[in-house]
Design an enzyme around this catalytic site. Structure first.
Site, PDB file in Angstrom:
ATOM      1  N   TYR A  19      -0.262   4.477  10.438  1.00 34.44           N
ATOM      2  CA  TYR A  19      -0.694   3.387  11.752  1.00 34.44           C
ATOM      3  C   TYR A  19       0.568   3.469  12.493  1.00 34.44           C
ATOM      4  CZ  TYR A  19      -5.062   1.693   9.043  1.00 34.44           C
ATOM      5  OH  TYR A  19      -6.142   1.714   8.503  1.00 34.44           O
ATOM      6  N   ARG A  68       0.898  -1.347   0.060  1.00 33.43           N
ATOM      7  CA  ARG A  68       0.065   0.144   0.055  1.00 33.43           C
ATOM      8  C   ARG A  68       0.956   1.326  -0.095  1.00 33.43           C
ATOM      9  NH1 ARG A  68      -3.574  -1.367   5.017  1.00 33.43           N
ATOM     10  NH2 ARG A  68      -1.641  -2.297   5.625  1.00 33.43           N
TER      11      ARG A  68
END
Ligand SMILES: NC(=O)c1ccc[n+]([C@@H]2O[C@H](COP(=O)([O-])OP(=O)(O)OC[C@H]3O[C@@H](n4cnc5c(N)ncnc54)[C@H](O)[C@@H]3O)[C@@H](O)[C@H]2O)c1
Length: 366
Positions: free
Chosen positions: A94, A15
């Site tokens: 994250y 990603r």
């Protein structure tokens, strides 16, 4: 503001923190965006796509970190990145600090401002930057489950949709949250018979209202679980008790009650799993078999569909990125309470209670 998008270097992470659509918005708002060369390739976005919307492509990760006021990425920084992060640099990604003391200490030392996607929280307690990944995993659970039900890969040999004259497959879903509802929707779409269990009656009422009649709700208890595992072909684990290990709703002895070739997809594996025999697997080696029951327990399911996952993630992060870029982190966090909850470490101080608790430390300020 100068915003940097480095290439993810964590193993098997395809990603990227920003799509060309996101760069377009930021450039339109007067910001400069540095994208590391090939950062988007794993998700199907190429340097030319970024160049066309005004990004500046840099060859090295060092260049991106050095030039940027804010770094926007996906996964927590890995060892190699610790020294690249600078004092007062804003890092939006994250982090999952509570699971790594090393990372936490490194970010304290860096004196950066760390805003964690996973703790951005809306007033109703929902986690808007985690939801899309549960949506992806819930839908994928059925796609993967359907595949592993095929006989050549040791499944029961059942086609979930059935065919005229043959009943459809049966899918049991534990938990009617984001994962459970998305899994139910996919399974129902394939024509499978679906049973979905939860302990939250509000959730069950909601599912009952929105799903077709071949999705049946039942209260989750041991009696019902023991009854249903004997007659279902695919079992999806999607329970969550926030902040706690998932409960073992299916114990080892229950596997013997299932048909050989039954498939379990335990999406809750990242919280320990809701099946006693769950252990985390990877996309390279996603399944194992115990008592003739196929277990699929991949801890980062969205990683297999990076295009969908990147777009789903950046759809929800971009409004916050824009706010941070336009207002600066202090004003943005003052005016947006959801974003404020994302503040984890600020210039060397832990400001999120859960992290300090995880290591038995004091919260430095709030
Ligand atoms: N493996 C992966 O790649 C991946 C990806 C995304 C999410 N997840 C995980 O999937 C899990 C579910 O996430 P979510 O977003 O759907 O959570 P959610 O909070 O939306 O839903 C969880 C549901 O579990 C229910 N529940 C709690 N105890 C139960 C019980 N005893 N029986 C039945 N239901 C029970 C809750 O009432 C809730 O409805 C989490 O652990 C999450 O971290 C894993």
């Amino acid at each position: 503001m100068k915003i940097g998008v480095p290439k993810e270097i964590k193993n098997n992470e395809n990603r990227v923190g920003m799509t060309p659509a996101g760069v377009f918005e930021l450039v339109k708002n007067g910001h400069t965006v540095y994208v590391q060369s090939t950062a988007g390739e794993g998700s199907g976005f190429f340097d030319d796509d970024y160049l066309q919307v005004g990004a500046i492509i840099l060859d090295t990760i060092e260049g991106v970190y050095l030039k940027s006021d804010m770094i926007v990425k996906v996964k927590e920084p890995v060892d190699r990145e610790y020294n690249l992060i600078q004092e007062n640099q804003l890092v939006f990604t994250y982090f999952h600090f509570a699971s790594s003391e090393t990372l936490t200490k490194a970010m304290i030392t860096s004196k950066a401002i760390c805003i964690a996607y996973e703790t951005v929280e809306d007033a109703d307690g929902t986690l808007p930057l985690l939801t899309p990944m549960s949506e992806v995993a819930g839908r994928m659970a059925i796609q993967q489950g359907a595949k592993y039900l095929e006989k050549p890969i040791k499944g029961r040999g059942v086609l979930l949709g059935g065919v005229p004259g043959v009943p459809p497959g049966r899918v049991l879903i534990l938990g009617a949250g984001t994962v459970g509802i998305q899994a139910a929707k996919m399974a129902a779409g394939l024509g499978a018979h679906v049973t979905i269990l939860d302990i939250n009656m509000k959730r069950l009422r909601h599912v009952n209202d929105i799903m077709p009649s071949h999705v049946v709700t039942e209260f989750s208890n041991e009696y019902n679980i023991r009854k249903h595992i004997k007659t279902h072909d695919l079992i999806v684990g999607g329970v969550l008790i926030p902040g706690a290990k998932a409960p073992s709703l299916i114990t080892r002895d229950m596997l013997k009650e299932m048909h050989p070739g039954t498939v379990i997809v335990d999406v809750a594996v990242d919280q320990g799993g809701c099946i006693e025999t769950t252990k985390a697997t990877t996309h390279e080696n996603p399944t194992y078999i115990i008592d003739d029951v196929v277990h699929y327990c991949v801890a980062n399911m969205p990683g297999a569909v990076p295009y969908t996952s990147t777009v789903a993630l950046t759809n929800v992060t971009l409004p916050y990125v824009l706010k941070l870029a336009n207002m600066g982190w202090e004003k943005a966090c003052q005016t947006d309470k959801s974003l404020q909850k994302g503040l984890n470490i600020v210039k060397g101080a832990i400001v999120y209670e859960g992290i300090a608790e995880a290591f038995g430390w004091e919260v430095s300020c709030s």
